[in-house]
Design a protein around this motif. Structure first.
Motif, short mmCIF file in Angstrom:
data_model
loop_
_atom_site.label_atom_id
_atom_site.label_comp_id
_atom_site.label_asym_id
_atom_site.label_seq_id
_atom_site.Cartn_x
_atom_site.Cartn_y
_atom_site.Cartn_z
N UNK A 68 0.80 -1.22 0.00
CA UNK A 68 0.00 0.00 0.00
C UNK A 68 0.83 1.27 0.00
N UNK A 69 2.15 1.15 0.14
CA UNK A 69 3.02 2.33 0.20
C UNK A 69 4.06 2.33 -0.91
N UNK A 70 3.87 1.61 -1.97
CA UNK A 70 4.94 1.30 -2.90
C UNK A 70 4.52 1.62 -4.33
N UNK A 71 5.37 2.20 -5.19
CA UNK A 71 6.74 2.63 -4.93
C UNK A 71 6.81 4.10 -4.55
N UNK A 72 7.73 4.48 -3.68
CA UNK A 72 7.99 5.89 -3.42
C UNK A 72 8.77 6.45 -4.60
N UNK A 73 8.28 7.55 -5.16
CA UNK A 73 8.86 8.03 -6.41
C UNK A 73 9.44 9.44 -6.28
N UNK A 74 8.62 10.43 -5.95
CA UNK A 74 9.11 11.81 -5.84
C UNK A 74 8.66 12.39 -4.50
N UNK B 61 -9.56 8.87 -7.21
CA UNK B 61 -10.68 7.95 -7.12
C UNK B 61 -10.52 6.78 -8.08
N UNK B 62 -10.01 7.06 -9.27
CA UNK B 62 -9.91 6.05 -10.32
C UNK B 62 -8.46 5.61 -10.53
N UNK C 166 -3.16 4.30 -9.02
CA UNK C 166 -3.76 5.58 -8.67
C UNK C 166 -2.67 6.61 -8.39
N UNK C 167 -3.01 7.88 -8.54
CA UNK C 167 -2.09 8.95 -8.19
C UNK C 167 -2.27 9.27 -6.71
N UNK C 168 -1.18 9.21 -5.97
CA UNK C 168 -1.23 9.50 -4.53
C UNK C 168 -0.43 10.75 -4.21
N UNK C 169 -1.05 11.65 -3.45
CA UNK C 169 -0.36 12.75 -2.79
C UNK C 169 -0.46 12.47 -1.29
N UNK C 170 0.63 12.65 -0.57
CA UNK C 170 0.63 12.29 0.85
C UNK C 170 1.63 13.16 1.60
N UNK C 171 1.53 13.11 2.93
CA UNK C 171 2.45 13.87 3.79
C UNK C 171 2.61 13.14 5.11
N UNK C 172 3.83 13.20 5.67
CA UNK C 172 4.08 12.69 7.02
C UNK C 172 5.02 13.65 7.74
N UNK C 173 4.89 13.70 9.06
CA UNK C 173 5.75 14.59 9.87
C UNK C 173 6.04 13.94 11.22
N UNK C 174 6.42 12.67 11.21
CA UNK C 174 6.54 11.89 12.44
C UNK C 174 7.55 12.49 13.42
N UNK C 175 8.56 13.21 12.93
CA UNK C 175 9.54 13.79 13.84
C UNK C 175 8.99 14.97 14.63
#
Length: 217
Positions: free
Chosen positions: A108-114, A176-177, A142-151
């Motif tokens: 579900x997290x693969x591949x990280x690209x940019x 969606x598609x 699908x096209x994914x945009x995401x963000x994380x800030x665990x630190x």
């Protein structure tokens, strides 16, 4: 990705540009054509291999990443980084092509690209655990945009991208598609705007912006 010792799987990136947005949309922070392998001379760093392939969306070349088998890992080109002046709003556009026979890993997290990383971390910091990492990538078509800030878990304002779950946190925005379904060039665009801070209440405002486009839609 489809792992096979018989099928060569390749991902190609064409002309890319990064700019400030809205009223500063014309201020291009940097752009790259990938016409040749001299990326280090144009400000890219932390790379040890560059493969330029033909058949680009525009110009004579594009950068190519290849997976020939699960054991071999990525071939052709290595990951690379590029610095640009800090900004609280950023717009990215690039062209992406997946080879005929491309498949997905099922993760579900693969591949990280940019990615975009914050200057709150150093220039060599990894993207997986930072004060802010933004992701633009295809996942399961699908096209994914995401963000994380665990630190930021121990920072005064805390986490802004969701709670920690199993060693990571993040917010994910998937199309969606299924969009990546062929071996043609496609235009990927993304826009991010950081949230502001309510200093009187000592908390972040819910006014950040995330937008994405696939072939202009």
């Amino acid at each position: 990705m489809l792992w096979s010792t018989r099928i060569i799987i390749a991902l190609s990136l064409g002309a890319a540009s990064v700019a400030m947005a809205d009223d500063d949309r014309g201020a291009v922070l940097f752009q790259e054509s990938f016409d040749n392998a001299d990326l280090a001379k144009r400000g890219w760093y932390d790379l040890n291999a560059v493969r330029i392939a033909g058949g680009a969306h525009a110009g004579p070349g594009c950068i190519e990443y290849e997976w020939a088998s699960a054991e071999a890992g990525v071939q052709g080109s290595s990951p690379a980084r590029r610095l640009f002046p800090p900004t609280d709003r950023v717009y990215l556009r690039y062209y992406l092509k997946l080879s005929d026979g491309w498949g997905w890993s099922g993760r579900s997290y693969h591949p990280h690209l940019t990615h975009f990383l914050t200057t709150e971390n150093g220039k060599w910091h990894g993207p997986a655990a930072s004060h802010l990492t933004l992701y633009i990538e295809p996942v399961a078509g699908k096209l994914r945009l995401a963000a994380q800030d665990i630190q930021n878990k121990d920072q005064p304002h805390g986490l802004t991208q969701g709670p920690i779950r199993g060693g990571y946190n993040g917010r994910f925005y998937d199309s969606k598609d299924v969009l990546f379904r062929d071996d043609q060039w496609h235009c990927v665009e993304a826009y991010f705007q950081l949230n502001t801070l309510d200093r009187d209440r000592d908390r972040p405002n819910a006014d950040g912006v995330v937008r994405g486009w696939f072939d202009g839609k």
